[in-house]
Design an enzyme around this catalytic site. Structure first.
Site, PDB file in Angstrom:
ATOM      1  N   ILE A 154      45.989  41.326  -5.607  1.00 33.81           N
ATOM      2  CA  ILE A 154      44.827  40.541  -6.006  1.00 33.81           C
ATOM      3  C   ILE A 154      45.045  39.066  -5.674  1.00 33.81           C
ATOM      4  CG2 ILE A 154      43.407  39.815  -7.956  1.00 33.81           C
ATOM      5  CD1 ILE A 154      43.992  42.530  -9.246  1.00 33.81           C
ATOM      6  N   SER A 232      43.070  37.922 -15.237  1.00 34.66           N
ATOM      7  CA  SER A 232      44.155  38.892 -15.328  1.00 34.66           C
ATOM      8  C   SER A 232      44.277  39.475 -16.727  1.00 34.66           C
ATOM      9  CB  SER A 232      45.473  38.244 -14.895  1.00 34.66           C
ATOM     10  OG  SER A 232      46.504  39.202 -14.834  1.00 34.66           O
ATOM     11  N   ARG A 233      44.979  38.813 -17.627  1.00 35.59           N
ATOM     12  CA  ARG A 233      45.135  39.254 -19.003  1.00 35.59           C
ATOM     13  C   ARG A 233      45.028  38.055 -19.935  1.00 35.59           C
ATOM     14  NH1 ARG A 233      43.976  43.302 -17.240  1.00 35.59           N
ATOM     15  NH2 ARG A 233      45.029  45.311 -17.226  1.00 35.59           N
ATOM     16  N   ASP A 257      37.725  35.467 -17.866  1.00 41.44           N
ATOM     17  CA  ASP A 257      37.156  36.810 -17.907  1.00 41.44           C
ATOM     18  C   ASP A 257      37.906  37.684 -18.901  1.00 41.44           C
ATOM     19  OD1 ASP A 257      35.324  38.851 -16.920  1.00 41.44           O
ATOM     20  OD2 ASP A 257      37.082  39.773 -15.982  1.00 41.44           O
ATOM     21  N   GLU A 262      40.413  40.004 -27.181  1.00 41.09           N
ATOM     22  CA  GLU A 262      39.173  40.576 -26.668  1.00 41.09           C
ATOM     23  C   GLU A 262      38.869  41.971 -27.183  1.00 41.09           C
ATOM     24  OE1 GLU A 262      39.874  42.603 -22.424  1.00 41.09           O
ATOM     25  OE2 GLU A 262      40.327  40.476 -22.408  1.00 41.09           O
ATOM     26  N   HIS A 294      35.421  40.532 -19.429  1.00 44.04           N
ATOM     27  CA  HIS A 294      36.356  41.396 -18.690  1.00 44.04           C
ATOM     28  C   HIS A 294      35.618  42.292 -17.704  1.00 44.04           C
ATOM     29  CE1 HIS A 294      40.638  43.233 -19.123  1.00 44.04           C
ATOM     30  NE2 HIS A 294      40.206  43.321 -17.880  1.00 44.04           N
ATOM     31  N   GLN A 295      34.867  41.660 -16.812  1.00 41.27           N
ATOM     32  CA  GLN A 295      34.046  42.405 -15.867  1.00 41.27           C
ATOM     33  C   GLN A 295      34.486  42.231 -14.420  1.00 41.27           C
ATOM     34  OE1 GLN A 295      30.286  39.864 -16.599  1.00 41.27           O
ATOM     35  NE2 GLN A 295      30.030  40.502 -14.478  1.00 41.27           N
TER      36      GLN A 295
END
Length: 329
Positions: A154, A232-233, A257, A262, A294-295
């Site tokens: 990525i 990422s996280r 994101d 979350e 988170h999309q």
């Protein structure tokens, strides 16, 4: 054999059933795996989870007691699974080791431009027929230094996008990527990368070593007008420290994101409820912060790969095969 799938979203349910296409019976639950819901897996040899599952030692003990032998996660990340406990209880853990890197990389760059050019604010204004440009001044990204934290699949895809926009590249990773070197990327220590970059984009997995990689000290090392993007996280960023830096005007813009907490919010409609997370609520108040749910992974190609790999994981497990997706045996 019936496979139990936890945390299946409404969009995912028909796609998951289509992917399995009658080869296995499938029971889909909209609840995530945790201590309270683990009992639902009793009698199921194979369980599938999403990234928000809580698969700690106690949950895995309960799964094993109920007869579960395979936990296959429909994501690349697996920091939510206690692999040592899974091994002790004889549970094989498998994941989706990779899918379309372009899904996340392209979304990350979209977030860059959305924050840089104030697109969410502009859209809200024009819907109210306010066509002023006040407060919407952005910057050319061409020629801006881009720091890529994590240069795997990525990170490399993101670096190629940035390179195509004429951005000098600085990278940080434990192992250098020759393909990124070919793009002209210079590798540096993290503090050096942070101090030199106009944009910092995070593409590393969440591990004990990377937890709060971007903490107060890292934020202090960044340029005051720099942009920070995390697809990422959530745990990579100390969100409390980030809010403090934003309050002091120390960050140019932020696009997230993912978020540390979350699992309590994302993928749910909470529009008619009171959100009690003060940190998340505070983040939402800053005009230079953009939060999405988170999309980044959410493209047709990525979903097809994730669900197809999950099916192959079941096939491989039943055939006794170990693959790149196998985390424990």
């Amino acid at each position: 054999m019936e496979i139990l799938a936890y945390g299946v979203e409404s969009y995912e349910r028909p796609l998951l059933r289509k992917a399995f296409d009658g080869r296995y019976e499938l029971r889909c639950l909209d609840v995530n795996l945790d201590e309270d819901t683990a009992v639902l897996a009793n009698g199921h040899e194979i369980v599938s989870t999403n990234v928000n599952a809580k698969a700690d030692a106690e949950v895995l003990r309960r799964l094993a007691a109920g007869g579960t032998r395979l936990l296959t996660q429909r994501s690349t990340g697996f920091n939510n699974i206690d692999l040592d406990a899974a091994s002790r209880h004889g549970i094989t853990v498998m994941r989706v080791s990779h899918y379309s890197p372009y899904a996340v990389a392209e979304f990350a760059w979209a977030l860059v431009q959305a924050v840089n050019r104030h697109l969410p604010r502009a859209v809200v204004r024009t819907r109210d027929f306010d066509f002023r440009l006040d407060g919407l001044l952005g910057r050319d990204m061409h020629g801006r230094t881009v720091g890529v934290v994590g240069t795997g699949r990525i990170g490399e895809a993101f670096a190629r996008i940035a390179h195509g926009h004429g951005c000098p590249l600085v990278g940080w990773d434990l192992v250098e990527n020759p393909a990124c070197r070919e793009l002209g990327m210079e590798y540096a220590e993290l503090p050096d990368l942070l101090s030199r970059s106009d944009l910092v984009s995070l593409h590393v997995p969440l591990t004990p070593d990377t937890h709060h990689l971007i903490d107060a000290a890292a934020l202090d090392a960044m340029r005051e007008d720099a942009l920070l993007v995390n697809t990422s996280r959530g745990g990579l960023v100390d969100t409390f420290a980030l809010v403090a830096a934003l309050r002091r005007g120390m960050v140019g813009g932020v696009a997230l994101d993912v978020y540390e907490e979350e699992e309590h919010f994302f993928y749910r409609d909470l529009s008619n409820r009171r959100v009690t997370d003060d940190v998340l609520a505070r983040l939402m108040t800053y005009p230079n912060v953009l939060v999405t749910s988170h999309q980044a992974f959410f493209t047709e190609e990525a979903i097809d790969a994730i669900l197809g790999t999950t099916l192959r994981n079941v096939d491989d497990f039943l055939a006794g095969r170990t693959t790149e997706n196998t985390l424990t045996r």
